[in-house]
Design an enzyme around this catalytic site. Structure first.
Site, short mmCIF file in Angstrom:
data_model
loop_
_atom_site.label_atom_id
_atom_site.label_comp_id
_atom_site.label_asym_id
_atom_site.label_seq_id
_atom_site.Cartn_x
_atom_site.Cartn_y
_atom_site.Cartn_z
N THR A 133 0.82 -1.21 0.00
CA THR A 133 0.00 0.00 0.00
C THR A 133 0.86 1.26 0.00
O THR A 133 2.00 1.23 0.47
CB THR A 133 -0.90 0.00 1.26
OG1 THR A 133 -1.46 1.28 1.45
CG2 THR A 133 -0.11 -0.34 2.52
N ASP A 134 0.26 2.34 -0.47
CA ASP A 134 0.98 3.63 -0.40
C ASP A 134 1.08 4.15 1.04
O ASP A 134 1.84 5.07 1.32
CB ASP A 134 0.30 4.68 -1.30
CG ASP A 134 -1.14 5.00 -0.90
OD1 ASP A 134 -1.69 4.33 -0.01
OD2 ASP A 134 -1.71 5.94 -1.50
N GLU A 135 0.30 3.53 1.96
CA GLU A 135 0.26 4.05 3.33
C GLU A 135 1.59 3.85 4.05
O GLU A 135 1.85 4.49 5.07
CB GLU A 135 -0.91 3.42 4.10
CG GLU A 135 -2.22 3.67 3.38
CD GLU A 135 -3.47 3.35 4.18
OE1 GLU A 135 -3.43 3.38 5.41
OE2 GLU A 135 -4.51 3.08 3.54
N TYR A 158 -1.71 -0.55 10.94
CA TYR A 158 -1.86 -1.22 9.63
C TYR A 158 -0.66 -0.91 8.73
O TYR A 158 -0.01 -1.82 8.22
CB TYR A 158 -3.16 -0.77 8.95
CG TYR A 158 -3.22 -1.09 7.47
CD1 TYR A 158 -3.20 -2.41 7.02
CD2 TYR A 158 -3.28 -0.07 6.51
CE1 TYR A 158 -3.24 -2.71 5.65
CE2 TYR A 158 -3.32 -0.37 5.15
CZ TYR A 158 -3.30 -1.69 4.72
OH TYR A 158 -3.33 -1.98 3.38
N LYS A 162 2.34 -3.37 7.17
CA LYS A 162 2.60 -3.55 5.74
C LYS A 162 4.05 -3.14 5.42
O LYS A 162 4.73 -3.78 4.62
CB LYS A 162 1.62 -2.74 4.89
CG LYS A 162 0.18 -3.21 4.95
CD LYS A 162 -0.04 -4.61 4.38
CE LYS A 162 0.12 -4.68 2.87
NZ LYS A 162 -0.27 -6.02 2.35
P1 NAD Z 1 -9.60 -7.44 2.20
O1 NAD Z 1 -9.57 -7.18 3.68
O2 NAD Z 1 -10.83 -7.18 1.42
O3 NAD Z 1 -9.19 -8.96 1.93
C1 NAD Z 1 -8.18 -9.61 2.61
C2 NAD Z 1 -8.32 -11.12 2.38
O4 NAD Z 1 -7.28 -11.78 3.10
C3 NAD Z 1 -9.65 -11.69 2.90
O5 NAD Z 1 -10.21 -12.53 1.92
C4 NAD Z 1 -9.24 -12.48 4.14
O6 NAD Z 1 -10.08 -13.59 4.39
C5 NAD Z 1 -7.83 -12.88 3.79
N1 NAD Z 1 -7.02 -13.13 4.99
C6 NAD Z 1 -6.89 -12.32 6.08
N2 NAD Z 1 -6.09 -12.90 6.98
C7 NAD Z 1 -5.69 -14.09 6.46
C8 NAD Z 1 -4.84 -15.12 6.92
N3 NAD Z 1 -4.25 -15.06 8.12
N4 NAD Z 1 -4.62 -16.18 6.11
C9 NAD Z 1 -5.22 -16.25 4.89
N5 NAD Z 1 -6.05 -15.31 4.42
C10 NAD Z 1 -6.28 -14.23 5.19
O7 NAD Z 1 -8.36 -6.61 1.65
P2 NAD Z 1 -8.18 -5.85 0.24
O8 NAD Z 1 -8.68 -4.48 0.37
O9 NAD Z 1 -8.64 -6.72 -0.85
O10 NAD Z 1 -6.59 -5.76 0.20
C11 NAD Z 1 -5.81 -6.82 -0.35
C12 NAD Z 1 -4.34 -6.46 -0.26
O11 NAD Z 1 -4.10 -5.24 -0.97
C13 NAD Z 1 -3.87 -6.24 1.17
O12 NAD Z 1 -2.57 -6.78 1.27
C14 NAD Z 1 -3.84 -4.72 1.31
O13 NAD Z 1 -2.85 -4.32 2.23
C15 NAD Z 1 -3.47 -4.30 -0.11
N6 NAD Z 1 -3.96 -2.97 -0.52
C16 NAD Z 1 -5.28 -2.64 -0.36
C17 NAD Z 1 -5.71 -1.38 -0.80
C18 NAD Z 1 -7.17 -0.98 -0.69
O14 NAD Z 1 -7.51 0.17 -1.00
N7 NAD Z 1 -8.07 -1.85 -0.29
C19 NAD Z 1 -4.81 -0.49 -1.39
C20 NAD Z 1 -3.47 -0.88 -1.53
C21 NAD Z 1 -3.06 -2.13 -1.10
P1 TYD Z 2 -10.67 4.10 4.41
O1 TYD Z 2 -11.66 3.69 3.37
O2 TYD Z 2 -10.75 3.47 5.76
O3 TYD Z 2 -9.22 3.91 3.77
P2 TYD Z 2 -7.76 4.39 4.34
O4 TYD Z 2 -7.87 4.75 5.77
O5 TYD Z 2 -6.95 3.16 4.12
O6 TYD Z 2 -7.35 5.55 3.48
O7 TYD Z 2 -10.81 5.68 4.62
C1 TYD Z 2 -10.65 6.58 3.54
C2 TYD Z 2 -10.74 7.98 4.12
O8 TYD Z 2 -12.07 8.18 4.64
C3 TYD Z 2 -9.80 8.22 5.30
O9 TYD Z 2 -9.32 9.56 5.26
C4 TYD Z 2 -10.69 8.04 6.51
C5 TYD Z 2 -12.05 8.51 6.03
N1 TYD Z 2 -13.21 7.85 6.68
C6 TYD Z 2 -14.23 8.62 7.26
O10 TYD Z 2 -14.17 9.87 7.24
N2 TYD Z 2 -15.27 7.98 7.86
C7 TYD Z 2 -15.35 6.61 7.92
O11 TYD Z 2 -16.32 6.08 8.52
C8 TYD Z 2 -14.33 5.84 7.29
C9 TYD Z 2 -14.37 4.33 7.31
C10 TYD Z 2 -13.27 6.49 6.68
#
Ligand code: NAD
Ligand code: TYD
Length: 350
Positions: A133-135, A158, A162
């Protein structure tokens, strides 16, 4: 030639399910193994359309279970791994940081060790691709962009977990010659995202006429990317990325939270046939998230220049498709928001 065995971890989650779908449908020459523990965020309903494909196998299992993972690698000799399994929600990491260390750090280590043990340093044509992630870069001020050389400076449990996983992947590359690539992506949105993240949470709340809890003053900025564009970027990096490199992936699409929420409210009113301003009345400013990063924005010029990837879906189009998906899949929403979700919601937004 034998089929390549490709392990995708976390394939039943939001991004993972889009990656599994893309790979199963595009590459019959690969066998795709989807390993997922099916936590609250994992859902096999996300993959009903590919579950019977001959080049697809689902395996339920936990990446922190060393014996199980080692045996799995010995049995299937995965050629390539795309590692997405993680605990992924910042608010939950503030409540329970250790769960994030277990899955995101230790789970990644268990996979790295199993991969290494499988090949005894003979890594020809092998790949461990870590989805990050970019975070990890921390927060930006009003200007500037994250590049691949921005120093890591994570602020939430988090992002710290990562960042730690990224460091271990890189260290295994340097120390053991393990062939890796890492990509760091901005905020994704789209179908199948669990309604704890901003966009699906607010869609679900509008549907249920519940408050829209905006943290702080709402002037936080995120760079939003349509999830199918991320899946395509992962495909491009997987096939054309250079080993040992990092690629930043982003949408060139910055939005302040409050502006995004206003647009979402407007689109929801249009689609639901509401009087203009109905959904916006639900906006409620609530206590800020601790350690809330002000701004994320990605410089995605490296992946564009070197691998030829750019996002294809505009934000208006992507948001429109996303809202339509949730409106057409209310059963999915209902199924994931019953039970434990109610307890989470009460605790988080008390
Ligand atoms: P998500 O929470 O929707 O899915 C995570 C999946 O991992 C789930 O299916 C869960 O069951 C599985 N999981 C969790 N713990 C596990 C374990 N111990 N063993 C096996 N499986 C397990 O997450 P997402 O949003 O799809 O993100 C996927 C990846 O992309 C993550 O690594 C996250 O850090 C990264 N990412 C997400 C975003 C975003 O905006 N959502 C952006 C950049 C990177
Ligand atoms: P989120 O979807 O949790 O992603 P991330 O924290 O990984 O960026 O949140 C996106 C933005 O929205 C973040 O600045 C937090 C804000 N946010 C709210 O203002 N209210 C909420 O209930 C949630 C879940 C997020």
């Amino acid at each position: 030639m034998n089929k390549q065995n490709v392990l995708i971890t976390g394939g039943a989650g939001f991004i993972g399910s889009h990656v599994v779908r893309l790979f199963v449908n595009t590459y019959p020459e690969y066998h795709i193994y989807n390993l997922d523990a099916l936590t609250y965020a994992g859902n096999l309903e996300n993959l009903i359309d590919v579950q019977d494909q001959p080049n697809y196998t689902f395996i339920k299992g936990d990446i922190t279970n060393e014996d199980f993972i080692n045996e799995l690698f010995q049995t299937h000799k995965f050629d390539k791994v795309i590692h997405l399994a993680a605990e992924s929600h910042v608010d939950r990491s503030i409540e329970d940081p250790l769960a994030f260390v277990k899955t995101n750090v230790i789970g990644t280590m268990v996979l790295l060790n199993a991969f290494k043990a499988c090949y005894h340093s003979n890594f020809e044509n092998k790949l461990f691709y870590h989805i990050s992630t970019d975070e990890v870069y921390g927060t930006l001020g009003e200007t500037g962009l994250f590049t691949e050389t921005t120093a890591y400076d994570p602020n939430s449990p988090y992002s710290a977990s990562k960042a730690s996983a990224d460091h271990f992947v890189r260290a295994y590359g340097e120390t053991y010659g393990l062939p890796y690539i890492i990509s760091n992506c901005s905020n994704n949105y789209g179908a199948y995202q669990f309604p704890e993240k901003l966009i699906p949470l607010f869609i679900n709340n509008i549907l249920n006429k519940k408050e829209l809890p905006v943290y702080g003053d709402g002037n936080y900025t995120r760079d939003w990317l349509f999830v199918e564009d991320h899946a395509k970027a992962i495909d491009v990096v997987f096939h054309k990325g250079v080993l040992g490199e990092t690629y930043n992936i982003g949408g060139f699409n910055e939005w302040k939270n409050i502006d995004l929420v206003s647009l979402l409210c407007k689109q929801m009113d249009d689609k639901l046939g509401n009087k203009e301003g109905t959904s916006a009345q639900l906006i409620t400013y609530v206590k800020d998230r601790p350690g809330h990063d002000l701004r994320y924005a990605i410089d995605a010029s490296k992946i564009k220049k070197e691998l030829g990837w750019t996002p294809t879906v505009t934000f208006e189009e992507g948001l429109d498709k996303t809202i339509d998906w949730y409106l057409n899949n209310k059963d999915w929403l209902n199924n994931v928001t019953t039970g434990a979700y109610q307890d989470y919601y009460k605790k988080q937004y008390k």
